[in-house]
Design a protein around this motif. Sequence first.
Motif, PDB file in Angstrom:
ATOM      1  N   ASP A  33      -6.330 -10.783  -6.999  1.00 53.81           N
ATOM      2  CA  ASP A  33      -7.321 -10.986  -5.940  1.00 53.81           C
ATOM      3  C   ASP A  33      -7.048 -10.054  -4.768  1.00 53.81           C
ATOM      4  O   ASP A  33      -5.894  -9.871  -4.366  1.00 53.81           O
ATOM      5  CB  ASP A  33      -7.273 -12.426  -5.431  1.00 53.81           C
ATOM      6  CG  ASP A  33      -7.699 -13.440  -6.480  1.00 53.81           C
ATOM      7  OD1 ASP A  33      -7.099 -14.533  -6.526  1.00 53.81           O
ATOM      8  OD2 ASP A  33      -8.622 -13.131  -7.263  1.00 53.81           O
ATOM      9  N   ALA A  34      -8.108  -9.529  -4.221  1.00 49.71           N
ATOM     10  CA  ALA A  34      -7.984  -8.746  -2.987  1.00 49.71           C
ATOM     11  C   ALA A  34      -7.698  -9.685  -1.826  1.00 49.71           C
ATOM     12  O   ALA A  34      -8.310 -10.761  -1.716  1.00 49.71           O
ATOM     13  CB  ALA A  34      -9.254  -7.959  -2.727  1.00 49.71           C
ATOM     14  N   VAL A  35      -6.778  -9.298  -0.990  1.00 51.11           N
ATOM     15  CA  VAL A  35      -6.399 -10.117   0.171  1.00 51.11           C
ATOM     16  C   VAL A  35      -6.928  -9.506   1.462  1.00 51.11           C
ATOM     17  O   VAL A  35      -7.627 -10.160   2.235  1.00 51.11           O
ATOM     18  CB  VAL A  35      -4.871 -10.263   0.255  1.00 51.11           C
ATOM     19  CG1 VAL A  35      -4.484 -11.050   1.504  1.00 51.11           C
ATOM     20  CG2 VAL A  35      -4.326 -10.935  -0.994  1.00 51.11           C
ATOM     21  N   ALA A  36      -6.581  -8.266   1.697  1.00 49.65           N
ATOM     22  CA  ALA A  36      -6.999  -7.599   2.935  1.00 49.65           C
ATOM     23  C   ALA A  36      -6.786  -6.106   2.776  1.00 49.65           C
ATOM     24  O   ALA A  36      -5.904  -5.672   2.043  1.00 49.65           O
ATOM     25  CB  ALA A  36      -6.204  -8.111   4.140  1.00 49.65           C
ATOM     26  N   HIS A  37      -7.621  -5.323   3.480  1.00 52.20           N
ATOM     27  CA  HIS A  37      -7.372  -3.891   3.530  1.00 52.20           C
ATOM     28  C   HIS A  37      -7.893  -3.327   4.832  1.00 52.20           C
ATOM     29  O   HIS A  37      -8.683  -3.972   5.535  1.00 52.20           O
ATOM     30  CB  HIS A  37      -7.966  -3.162   2.317  1.00 52.20           C
ATOM     31  CG  HIS A  37      -9.460  -3.188   2.228  1.00 52.20           C
ATOM     32  ND1 HIS A  37     -10.155  -4.148   1.537  1.00 52.20           N
ATOM     33  CD2 HIS A  37     -10.399  -2.336   2.727  1.00 52.20           C
ATOM     34  CE1 HIS A  37     -11.445  -3.908   1.607  1.00 52.20           C
ATOM     35  NE2 HIS A  37     -11.619  -2.818   2.325  1.00 52.20           N
ATOM     36  N   ILE A  38      -7.413  -2.113   5.121  1.00 53.85           N
ATOM     37  CA  ILE A  38      -7.785  -1.450   6.364  1.00 53.85           C
ATOM     38  C   ILE A  38      -8.124  -0.004   6.055  1.00 53.85           C
ATOM     39  O   ILE A  38      -7.440   0.647   5.259  1.00 53.85           O
ATOM     40  CB  ILE A  38      -6.635  -1.556   7.396  1.00 53.85           C
ATOM     41  CG1 ILE A  38      -7.035  -0.956   8.740  1.00 53.85           C
ATOM     42  CG2 ILE A  38      -5.339  -0.926   6.887  1.00 53.85           C
ATOM     43  CD1 ILE A  38      -6.086  -1.326   9.873  1.00 53.85           C
ATOM     44  N   ALA A  39      -9.184   0.486   6.643  1.00 55.44           N
ATOM     45  CA  ALA A  39      -9.551   1.892   6.518  1.00 55.44           C
ATOM     46  C   ALA A  39      -8.713   2.679   7.516  1.00 55.44           C
ATOM     47  O   ALA A  39      -8.798   2.434   8.723  1.00 55.44           O
ATOM     48  CB  ALA A  39     -11.036   2.071   6.799  1.00 55.44           C
ATOM     49  N   VAL A  40      -7.900   3.608   7.029  1.00 58.04           N
ATOM     50  CA  VAL A  40      -6.947   4.261   7.923  1.00 58.04           C
ATOM     51  C   VAL A  40      -7.643   5.115   8.966  1.00 58.04           C
ATOM     52  O   VAL A  40      -7.132   5.308  10.059  1.00 58.04           O
ATOM     53  CB  VAL A  40      -5.925   5.100   7.129  1.00 58.04           C
ATOM     54  CG1 VAL A  40      -5.126   4.221   6.201  1.00 58.04           C
ATOM     55  CG2 VAL A  40      -6.598   6.217   6.357  1.00 58.04           C
ATOM     56  N   GLY A  41      -8.827   5.630   8.653  1.00 56.93           N
ATOM     57  CA  GLY A  41      -9.493   6.511   9.590  1.00 56.93           C
ATOM     58  C   GLY A  41     -10.013   5.811  10.837  1.00 56.93           C
ATOM     59  O   GLY A  41      -9.812   6.296  11.953  1.00 56.93           O
ATOM     60  N   ILE A  93      -4.227  -7.869   8.973  1.00 56.77           N
ATOM     61  CA  ILE A  93      -3.712  -6.603   8.479  1.00 56.77           C
ATOM     62  C   ILE A  93      -3.739  -5.578   9.605  1.00 56.77           C
ATOM     63  O   ILE A  93      -4.665  -5.578  10.431  1.00 56.77           O
ATOM     64  CB  ILE A  93      -4.503  -6.100   7.253  1.00 56.77           C
ATOM     65  CG1 ILE A  93      -3.832  -4.881   6.641  1.00 56.77           C
ATOM     66  CG2 ILE A  93      -5.967  -5.830   7.596  1.00 56.77           C
ATOM     67  CD1 ILE A  93      -4.365  -4.486   5.283  1.00 56.77           C
ATOM     68  N   SER A  94      -2.725  -4.732   9.637  1.00 61.80           N
ATOM     69  CA  SER A  94      -2.661  -3.679  10.637  1.00 61.80           C
ATOM     70  C   SER A  94      -1.963  -2.466  10.039  1.00 61.80           C
ATOM     71  O   SER A  94      -1.422  -2.526   8.935  1.00 61.80           O
ATOM     72  CB  SER A  94      -1.924  -4.165  11.889  1.00 61.80           C
ATOM     73  OG  SER A  94      -0.589  -4.539  11.568  1.00 61.80           O
ATOM     74  N   GLN A  95      -1.970  -1.378  10.765  1.00 61.10           N
ATOM     75  CA  GLN A  95      -1.295  -0.160  10.321  1.00 61.10           C
ATOM     76  C   GLN A  95      -0.696   0.527  11.525  1.00 61.10           C
ATOM     77  O   GLN A  95      -1.088   0.273  12.660  1.00 61.10           O
ATOM     78  CB  GLN A  95      -2.260   0.781   9.614  1.00 61.10           C
ATOM     79  CG  GLN A  95      -3.338   1.378  10.534  1.00 61.10           C
ATOM     80  CD  GLN A  95      -4.225   2.388   9.833  1.00 61.10           C
ATOM     81  OE1 GLN A  95      -4.695   2.139   8.733  1.00 61.10           O
ATOM     82  NE2 GLN A  95      -4.452   3.521  10.474  1.00 61.10           N
TER      83      GLN A  95
END
Length: 120
Positions: free
Chosen positions: A46-54, A70-72
Motif C-alpha cells: 500500500d502507498a503511504v505517503a510521497h512528496i514531489a521533490v521539486g 512526510i517531509s524532505q
Amino acid sequence: QVQLAESGGGSVQAGGSLRLSCTASGTIYRNYCMGWFRQAPGKGRDAVAHIAVGDRTTFVADAVKGRFTISQDNAWANSYLQMNSLKPEDTAMYYCAVDQCSRWSNPNYWGQGTQVTVSS
C-alpha cells in the motif's frame, strides 16, 4: 541509478511515535517523487505517503492522514516519515521508494525496508 537506505523502524506501543528516514544516493531530479509504501504480512503493498521533490507537494493515504507526515531535506537526498498516534494496524514493513512522479504507481527504486511493529 538510485540507491535507498531506510532507518528508524522499531517496536512501539499503540499511541506512540516513530520517525522513518530514507537516504538516497545517486541523482534525484526535480520531476522525482520520494515516499513510502508498506506491506503487512499476507497483504498487498500500500502507498503511504510521497512528496514531489521539486515543489514539495505531498500525498498522504487516507488510512494515515492526520497521523503521518512526510517531509524532505533541501538537498533532496533525505525523506522522512513522522508517524504519530500509531495503531496496531500500522504494523508492516515500510519501504522507501523514488522515481519520476509519473511512475509513482510502480516506482523503480526501492530500499530494503524497515520493520514497524505496533503493539496494543
